[in-house]
Write a protein that holds these residues in place. Structure first.
Motif, PDB file in Angstrom:
ATOM      1  N   GLU A  88       0.810  -1.312  -0.007  1.00 20.15           N
ATOM      2  CA  GLU A  88      -0.206   0.019   0.034  1.00 20.15           C
ATOM      3  C   GLU A  88       0.877   1.228  -0.036  1.00 20.15           C
ATOM      4  OE1 GLU A  88      -2.945   0.171   2.798  1.00 20.15           O
ATOM      5  OE2 GLU A  88      -3.753  -1.866   2.530  1.00 20.15           O
ATOM      6  N   ARG A  89       0.446   2.351  -0.642  1.00 21.77           N
ATOM      7  CA  ARG A  89       1.115   3.574  -0.696  1.00 21.77           C
ATOM      8  C   ARG A  89       1.185   4.069   0.813  1.00 21.77           C
ATOM      9  NH1 ARG A  89       0.300   9.006  -0.832  1.00 21.77           N
ATOM     10  NH2 ARG A  89       1.674  10.242  -1.937  1.00 21.77           N
ATOM     11  N   VAL A  90       2.587   4.649   0.929  1.00 22.19           N
ATOM     12  CA  VAL A  90       2.943   5.102   2.423  1.00 22.19           C
ATOM     13  C   VAL A  90       3.024   6.714   2.106  1.00 22.19           C
ATOM     14  CG1 VAL A  90       4.502   5.225   4.162  1.00 22.19           C
ATOM     15  CG2 VAL A  90       3.990   3.026   3.219  1.00 22.19           C
ATOM     16  N   ASP A  91       2.224   7.559   3.064  1.00 25.37           N
ATOM     17  CA  ASP A  91       2.357   8.811   3.065  1.00 25.37           C
ATOM     18  C   ASP A  91       2.876   9.283   4.555  1.00 25.37           C
ATOM     19  OD1 ASP A  91       2.363  11.755   2.938  1.00 25.37           O
ATOM     20  OD2 ASP A  91       0.002  11.512   2.739  1.00 25.37           O
ATOM     21  N   LEU A  92       4.175   9.631   4.665  1.00 20.56           N
ATOM     22  CA  LEU A  92       4.638   9.755   6.143  1.00 20.56           C
ATOM     23  C   LEU A  92       4.202  11.145   6.735  1.00 20.56           C
ATOM     24  CD1 LEU A  92       8.342   8.522   5.630  1.00 20.56           C
ATOM     25  CD2 LEU A  92       6.372   7.523   7.155  1.00 20.56           C
ATOM     26  N   SER A  93       3.864  11.943   5.654  1.00 21.82           N
ATOM     27  CA  SER A  93       3.217  13.244   6.219  1.00 21.82           C
ATOM     28  C   SER A  93       1.862  13.411   6.890  1.00 21.82           C
ATOM     29  CB  SER A  93       3.167  14.219   4.931  1.00 21.82           C
ATOM     30  OG  SER A  93       2.112  13.721   4.014  1.00 21.82           O
ATOM     31  N   ALA A 110      18.274  19.717   4.474  1.00 32.32           N
ATOM     32  CA  ALA A 110      17.773  20.482   3.058  1.00 32.32           C
ATOM     33  C   ALA A 110      17.276  19.411   2.195  1.00 32.32           C
ATOM     34  CB  ALA A 110      18.984  21.245   2.508  1.00 32.32           C
ATOM     35  N   LEU A 111      17.687  18.164   2.445  1.00 34.69           N
ATOM     36  CA  LEU A 111      16.977  16.986   1.503  1.00 34.69           C
ATOM     37  C   LEU A 111      15.848  16.481   1.985  1.00 34.69           C
ATOM     38  CD1 LEU A 111      20.600  15.833   0.266  1.00 34.69           C
ATOM     39  CD2 LEU A 111      19.010  17.155  -0.788  1.00 34.69           C
ATOM     40  N   TRP A 112      15.326  17.173   3.273  1.00 31.84           N
ATOM     41  CA  TRP A 112      14.207  16.363   3.913  1.00 31.84           C
ATOM     42  C   TRP A 112      13.228  15.559   3.051  1.00 31.84           C
ATOM     43  CZ3 TRP A 112      14.129  15.415   9.318  1.00 31.84           C
ATOM     44  CH2 TRP A 112      12.877  15.016   9.852  1.00 31.84           C
ATOM     45  N   PRO A 113      12.727  16.544   2.210  1.00 31.94           N
ATOM     46  CA  PRO A 113      11.514  15.833   1.342  1.00 31.94           C
ATOM     47  C   PRO A 113      11.950  14.693   0.497  1.00 31.94           C
ATOM     48  CG  PRO A 113      11.535  18.040   1.126  1.00 31.94           C
ATOM     49  CD  PRO A 113      12.685  17.945   1.781  1.00 31.94           C
ATOM     50  N   ALA A 114      13.383  14.498  -0.091  1.00 37.30           N
ATOM     51  CA  ALA A 114      13.745  13.834  -0.922  1.00 37.30           C
ATOM     52  C   ALA A 114      14.003  12.310   0.130  1.00 37.30           C
ATOM     53  CB  ALA A 114      15.020  14.010  -1.420  1.00 37.30           C
ATOM     54  N   TYR A 115      14.377  12.606   1.198  1.00 37.43           N
ATOM     55  CA  TYR A 115      14.641  11.440   2.368  1.00 37.43           C
ATOM     56  C   TYR A 115      13.273  10.847   2.648  1.00 37.43           C
ATOM     57  CZ  TYR A 115      19.637  11.638   3.121  1.00 37.43           C
ATOM     58  OH  TYR A 115      20.821  11.407   3.137  1.00 37.43           O
ATOM     59  N   GLN A 116      12.252  11.774   2.822  1.00 40.85           N
ATOM     60  CA  GLN A 116      10.832  11.242   3.189  1.00 40.85           C
ATOM     61  C   GLN A 116      10.177  10.416   1.944  1.00 40.85           C
ATOM     62  OE1 GLN A 116       9.342  11.824   6.382  1.00 40.85           O
ATOM     63  NE2 GLN A 116      11.730  11.994   6.617  1.00 40.85           N
ATOM     64  N   GLU A 117      10.577  10.742   0.843  1.00 40.20           N
ATOM     65  CA  GLU A 117      10.165  10.013  -0.342  1.00 40.20           C
ATOM     66  C   GLU A 117      10.728   8.752  -0.380  1.00 40.20           C
ATOM     67  OE1 GLU A 117       9.178  10.721  -5.065  1.00 40.20           O
ATOM     68  OE2 GLU A 117      10.897  11.614  -4.263  1.00 40.20           O
ATOM     69  N   ALA A 118      12.220   8.801  -0.270  1.00 38.28           N
ATOM     70  CA  ALA A 118      12.931   7.397  -0.189  1.00 38.28           C
ATOM     71  C   ALA A 118      12.403   6.410   0.669  1.00 38.28           C
ATOM     72  CB  ALA A 118      14.478   7.634  -0.131  1.00 38.28           C
ATOM     73  N   TYR A 119      12.178   6.912   1.974  1.00 39.69           N
ATOM     74  CA  TYR A 119      11.873   6.061   3.116  1.00 39.69           C
ATOM     75  C   TYR A 119      10.229   5.616   2.847  1.00 39.69           C
ATOM     76  CZ  TYR A 119      15.431   6.427   6.529  1.00 39.69           C
ATOM     77  OH  TYR A 119      16.307   6.434   7.254  1.00 39.69           O
ATOM     78  N   GLU A 120       9.552   6.548   1.818  1.00 40.07           N
ATOM     79  CA  GLU A 120       8.031   5.984   1.783  1.00 40.07           C
ATOM     80  C   GLU A 120       8.256   4.813   0.740  1.00 40.07           C
ATOM     81  OE1 GLU A 120       5.713  10.101   2.378  1.00 40.07           O
ATOM     82  OE2 GLU A 120       6.243   9.706   0.515  1.00 40.07           O
ATOM     83  N   ILE A 121       8.947   4.776  -0.142  1.00 36.36           N
ATOM     84  CA  ILE A 121       9.118   4.037  -1.162  1.00 36.36           C
ATOM     85  C   ILE A 121       9.762   2.745  -0.501  1.00 36.36           C
ATOM     86  CG2 ILE A 121      10.324   3.154  -3.549  1.00 36.36           C
ATOM     87  CD1 ILE A 121      10.389   6.284  -4.208  1.00 36.36           C
ATOM     88  N   ALA A 122      10.677   2.658   0.193  1.00 35.00           N
ATOM     89  CA  ALA A 122      11.408   1.396   0.955  1.00 35.00           C
ATOM     90  C   ALA A 122      10.006   0.847   1.664  1.00 35.00           C
ATOM     91  CB  ALA A 122      12.425   1.801   1.795  1.00 35.00           C
ATOM     92  N   LEU A 123       9.390   1.600   2.692  1.00 37.32           N
ATOM     93  CA  LEU A 123       8.440   1.077   3.296  1.00 37.32           C
ATOM     94  C   LEU A 123       7.297   0.397   2.412  1.00 37.32           C
ATOM     95  CD1 LEU A 123       8.068   4.156   5.816  1.00 37.32           C
ATOM     96  CD2 LEU A 123       9.173   1.841   6.283  1.00 37.32           C
ATOM     97  N   GLU A 124       7.116   1.029   1.390  1.00 42.04           N
ATOM     98  CA  GLU A 124       6.110   0.578   0.668  1.00 42.04           C
ATOM     99  C   GLU A 124       6.358  -0.941  -0.017  1.00 42.04           C
ATOM    100  OE1 GLU A 124       4.031   1.336  -3.774  1.00 42.04           O
ATOM    101  OE2 GLU A 124       4.496   3.164  -2.357  1.00 42.04           O
ATOM    102  N   ARG A 125       7.466  -0.957  -0.478  1.00 36.46           N
ATOM    103  CA  ARG A 125       7.904  -2.010  -1.434  1.00 36.46           C
ATOM    104  C   ARG A 125       8.541  -3.223  -0.561  1.00 36.46           C
ATOM    105  NH1 ARG A 125      10.802   0.815  -6.722  1.00 36.46           N
ATOM    106  NH2 ARG A 125       9.173   2.184  -7.251  1.00 36.46           N
TER     107      ARG A 125
END
Length: 277
Positions: A11-16, A206-221
């Motif tokens: 399932e899609r993960v949205d950490l926000s 400064a790369l917080w959004p990119a890290y959050q996206e990377a975590y979301e993908i890893a958690l999802e997959r």
């Protein structure tokens, strides 16, 4: 806790949408949470001893706790306050940094395989194989197609561990952007904490959004039946410690390790001891 914090596979993960200061399933307040964690520590210590004893008699089962999260999320604090209840003899703790020159000569999972817990042990990874799909993605350290393949490699690797008796407990310590800044400032305000501060942490913010996206993908997959992910709200340190203690307890109780039976004549040994002057 597993049902409350588990990431549903696929399932899609949205950490926000996950409140990092939330306390799902918690005791009534911080004081109660700290007290409850201490009680959990006693139960965890007993189960760990049973697991260690069972391993000495040939039981191949063991536990691997994976801790991932942004800087200051509490990976080290978890080791201190949760794993600190265990007998160090039965634990194997490994903090993964940037790969060494020798490690880079091998496939990315090679160094992970060298640090796995032995039968009867509880292994703790402060960071893990997921660095190779997190920082590698954010910092463009590997081609995207190679990173995409790594998710499947990780899933197959973890499935093989589960098949070999490893219970994998993967915890993402979810901290908020504002709380991280507060904790970083605390380190800068205390000379005794300078050693824990890295100026590069500011660059990573400064790369917080990119890290959050990377975590979301890893958690999802990579949240699978064999090795699900758990998102642990980590803004409140006491709750983080309590929640991870609960997760470990649930998994250890499910394993239900038993002390091995004596492989010698207990009565005869007692008689021999009593007969000695």
């Amino acid at each position: 806790m597993r049902d409350l914090l588990r990431v549903p596979g696929g399932e899609r993960v949205d950490l926000s949408s996950v409140d990092a200061a939330a306390t799902p399933g918690r005791p009534r307040d911080k004081a109660a949470g700290v007290a409850a964690t201490a009680v959990l520590g006693e139960r965890l210590a007993d189960l760990q001893e049973r697991l260690w004893a069972a391993g000495s008699a040939g039981d191949r089962r063991r536990v691997l706790l994976v801790l991932q999260g942004m800087d200051t999320s509490g990976k080290g604090g978890t080791v201190k306050h949760v794993i600190g209840h265990f007998n160090p003899s039965g634990c194997r703790i490994r903090a993964f940094k940037s790969p060494t020159a020798d490690e880079l000569k091998h496939p990315f999972l090679w160094r992970i395989a060298q640090a796995l817990p032995e039968p009867g042990e509880i292994g703790i990874f402060d960071r893990s194989q997921y660095e190779d799909v997190l920082i590698a993605r954010v910092r463009d350290l590997a081609p995207r197609d190679r990173i995409r393949r790594r998710y499947g490699q990780i899933n197959r690797f973890e499935r093989s561990l589960a098949d070999d008796g490893v219970t994998i407990v993967k915890c993402f310590l979810h901290i908020s952007y504002d709380e991280q800044r507060r904790r970083l400032l605390e380190r800068l305000d205390n000379p005794d904490k300078y050693w824990k501060f890295n100026p590069g942490d500011i660059d990573d913010r400064a790369l917080w959004p990119a890290y959050q996206e990377a975590y979301e993908i890893a958690l999802e997959r990579c949240s699978t039946d064999e090795a699900p992910w758990f998102v642990v709200p980590a803004d409140r340190k006491w709750y983080r410690n309590w929640a991870i203690s609960r997760l470990l307890l649930e998994h250890l109780e499910e394993i239900d390790p038993q002390y091995p039976k004596a492989d010698f004549d207990v009565a005869a040994c007692r008689e021999r001891l009593l007969a000695q002057d």
